[in-house]
Design an enzyme around this catalytic site. Sequence first.
Site, PDB file in Angstrom:
ATOM      1  N   SER A 164       0.848  -1.184   0.000  1.00 62.12           N
ATOM      2  CA  SER A 164       0.000   0.000   0.000  1.00 62.12           C
ATOM      3  C   SER A 164       0.889   1.241   0.000  1.00 62.12           C
ATOM      4  O   SER A 164       1.774   1.378   0.845  1.00 62.12           O
ATOM      5  CB  SER A 164      -0.901   0.002   1.241  1.00 62.12           C
ATOM      6  OG  SER A 164      -1.700   1.162   1.292  1.00 62.12           O
ATOM      7  N   LYS A 203      -1.294  -0.974  -4.249  1.00 66.31           N
ATOM      8  CA  LYS A 203      -2.474  -0.213  -3.851  1.00 66.31           C
ATOM      9  C   LYS A 203      -2.100   1.254  -3.753  1.00 66.31           C
ATOM     10  O   LYS A 203      -1.129   1.612  -3.069  1.00 66.31           O
ATOM     11  CB  LYS A 203      -3.025  -0.710  -2.509  1.00 66.31           C
ATOM     12  CG  LYS A 203      -4.279   0.060  -2.076  1.00 66.31           C
ATOM     13  CD  LYS A 203      -5.036  -0.630  -0.959  1.00 66.31           C
ATOM     14  CE  LYS A 203      -4.496  -0.312   0.408  1.00 66.31           C
ATOM     15  NZ  LYS A 203      -5.370  -0.840   1.482  1.00 66.31           N
ATOM     16  N   LYS A 238      -3.428   5.149  -2.864  1.00 67.26           N
ATOM     17  CA  LYS A 238      -4.425   5.968  -2.184  1.00 67.26           C
ATOM     18  C   LYS A 238      -4.880   7.089  -3.125  1.00 67.26           C
ATOM     19  O   LYS A 238      -4.041   7.755  -3.758  1.00 67.26           O
ATOM     20  CB  LYS A 238      -3.851   6.581  -0.905  1.00 67.26           C
ATOM     21  CG  LYS A 238      -3.421   5.556   0.140  1.00 67.26           C
ATOM     22  CD  LYS A 238      -4.607   4.910   0.827  1.00 67.26           C
ATOM     23  CE  LYS A 238      -4.159   4.016   1.977  1.00 67.26           C
ATOM     24  NZ  LYS A 238      -5.287   3.403   2.703  1.00 67.26           N
ATOM     25  N   ASP A 262      -7.501   2.938  -3.413  1.00 64.74           N
ATOM     26  CA  ASP A 262      -8.147   2.993  -2.099  1.00 64.74           C
ATOM     27  C   ASP A 262      -8.565   4.426  -1.813  1.00 64.74           C
ATOM     28  O   ASP A 262      -7.729   5.320  -1.730  1.00 64.74           O
ATOM     29  CB  ASP A 262      -7.182   2.488  -1.021  1.00 64.74           C
ATOM     30  CG  ASP A 262      -7.826   2.423   0.355  1.00 64.74           C
ATOM     31  OD1 ASP A 262      -9.050   2.638   0.459  1.00 64.74           O
ATOM     32  OD2 ASP A 262      -7.104   2.154   1.334  1.00 64.74           O
ATOM     33  N   GLU A 303     -11.351   0.484  -3.482  1.00 63.89           N
ATOM     34  CA  GLU A 303     -11.650   0.144  -2.095  1.00 63.89           C
ATOM     35  C   GLU A 303     -12.353   1.304  -1.388  1.00 63.89           C
ATOM     36  O   GLU A 303     -11.882   2.441  -1.436  1.00 63.89           O
ATOM     37  CB  GLU A 303     -10.346  -0.202  -1.366  1.00 63.89           C
ATOM     38  CG  GLU A 303     -10.554  -0.705   0.047  1.00 63.89           C
ATOM     39  CD  GLU A 303      -9.247  -1.085   0.721  1.00 63.89           C
ATOM     40  OE1 GLU A 303      -9.298  -1.554   1.866  1.00 63.89           O
ATOM     41  OE2 GLU A 303      -8.172  -0.922   0.101  1.00 63.89           O
ATOM     42  N   ASP A 348     -14.155  -2.105   3.005  1.00 60.51           N
ATOM     43  CA  ASP A 348     -13.189  -2.148   4.100  1.00 60.51           C
ATOM     44  C   ASP A 348     -13.899  -1.691   5.373  1.00 60.51           C
ATOM     45  O   ASP A 348     -14.470  -2.496   6.109  1.00 60.51           O
ATOM     46  CB  ASP A 348     -11.996  -1.261   3.747  1.00 60.51           C
ATOM     47  CG  ASP A 348     -10.949  -1.147   4.844  1.00 60.51           C
ATOM     48  OD1 ASP A 348     -11.117  -1.759   5.911  1.00 60.51           O
ATOM     49  OD2 ASP A 348      -9.945  -0.434   4.642  1.00 60.51           O
ATOM     50  N   LYS A 350      -9.700  -7.157   7.898  1.00 58.40           N
ATOM     51  CA  LYS A 350      -8.687  -6.711   8.854  1.00 58.40           C
ATOM     52  C   LYS A 350      -9.060  -7.262  10.224  1.00 58.40           C
ATOM     53  O   LYS A 350     -10.180  -7.030  10.700  1.00 58.40           O
ATOM     54  CB  LYS A 350      -8.598  -5.187   8.910  1.00 58.40           C
ATOM     55  CG  LYS A 350      -8.044  -4.554   7.641  1.00 58.40           C
ATOM     56  CD  LYS A 350      -8.025  -3.035   7.746  1.00 58.40           C
ATOM     57  CE  LYS A 350      -7.439  -2.417   6.468  1.00 58.40           C
ATOM     58  NZ  LYS A 350      -7.554  -0.945   6.486  1.00 58.40           N
ATOM     59  N   GLY A 380      -4.042  -4.190   5.975  1.00 60.85           N
ATOM     60  CA  GLY A 380      -3.052  -3.847   6.988  1.00 60.85           C
ATOM     61  C   GLY A 380      -3.379  -2.539   7.676  1.00 60.85           C
ATOM     62  O   GLY A 380      -4.105  -1.692   7.140  1.00 60.85           O
TER      63      GLY A 380
END
Length: 371
Positions: A138, A164, A166, A191, A216, A241, A265, A293
């Site tokens: 990420s 991933k 952001k 994400d 996400e 998520d 998670k 994570g």
Amino acid sequence: MTIQLERIQLHNLKMQLKKPFKTSFGTLENKEFYIIEAIDSYNNHGYGESVAFTSPWYTEETVKTNLHMMKDFLIPLIHENQFSHPGEIHKIFLPVKRNNMAKAALEGAIWDLYAKKKNIPLSRAIGGSKKKIEAGISIGIKSTINELLHTINNSLEEGYKRIKIKIKPGWDVELLREVRRHFPETAIMADANSAYTLKDLEHLRQLDEFNLMMIEQPLAHNDIIDHAKLQSKLATPICLDESITSLEDARKAIELGSCKVINIKIGRVGGISEAIRIHDLCKENNIAVWCGGMLEAGVGRAHNIALATLSNFVLPGDIAGSSHYWEQDIIQPEVAVKDGMINVPEKPGIGYDLDHEAISSFTSDVTTFDL
């Protein structure tokens, strides 16, 4: 056979990240957390890790609320109840609403202790079978697109199987277009950390051109209804998520068609036991899952590795190597990624030894509870 705990110790640690980690709702430079040490009458030691942040921007929980809940409610419940398997802890904690990260931290220590008493790896204790797991990474929001491209390239050279990125309004479509231009075949997901609303539908539909693995949590952290509406309009799979905090949340999201993927998670759903139940439900309904994570140190990372050995974890998780985040981790050996894979440890429990000298150097306080 009843698990007889003699005491629980809460170690308050603070570790500095190698680099600041920026998302749509904040930047993290230091991680404060608790290592939970559960000790039984035979002097077996099990370890868990709290994953809440110092501010309530991911969920309502914080480091301080975790301490409050563990100290004043959850540890007393453990003291008052007998149990023979860590799977029973979830039921013992039911009188306490939510506070999933506090619950998961304690349950995780007891799962580790249980696996050590059985002399088996934690992965096997929870029903996992994989010997290796795929590692994704990420990447936080960077100052420039060029900086992001450089970070992606370095991550691919290190062998990571999935990237991933952001995103947030103003840092999304053009960004992903540039990423795809440089990395046309790379497995990429985006994400959003709840940065959008249904008013952004037409804007979000532009993401379909980039052949993303998933987007996400694009909408509100507690929503499954609007996500169902959005998923019906997008070709890109939606991954939930923050919206999934329990088995019931997962069941409702699946029935509504709110997503095609779920990120599990351990801390967010209240522990390994609930994570297993969500995994099993998703497997029954052909919903792919992967392990998310929370910028964990070594203990929490080890729990994630064990969870990701379950059969329906078919997508690479956010389980990067220790050295990606920390100058020094608190386990030996540190988690290492080789050719995009992590070897699942075979030693009993979490499979890693704790570096007590490192833990001591990061610790500001230790609270002991005799049971």
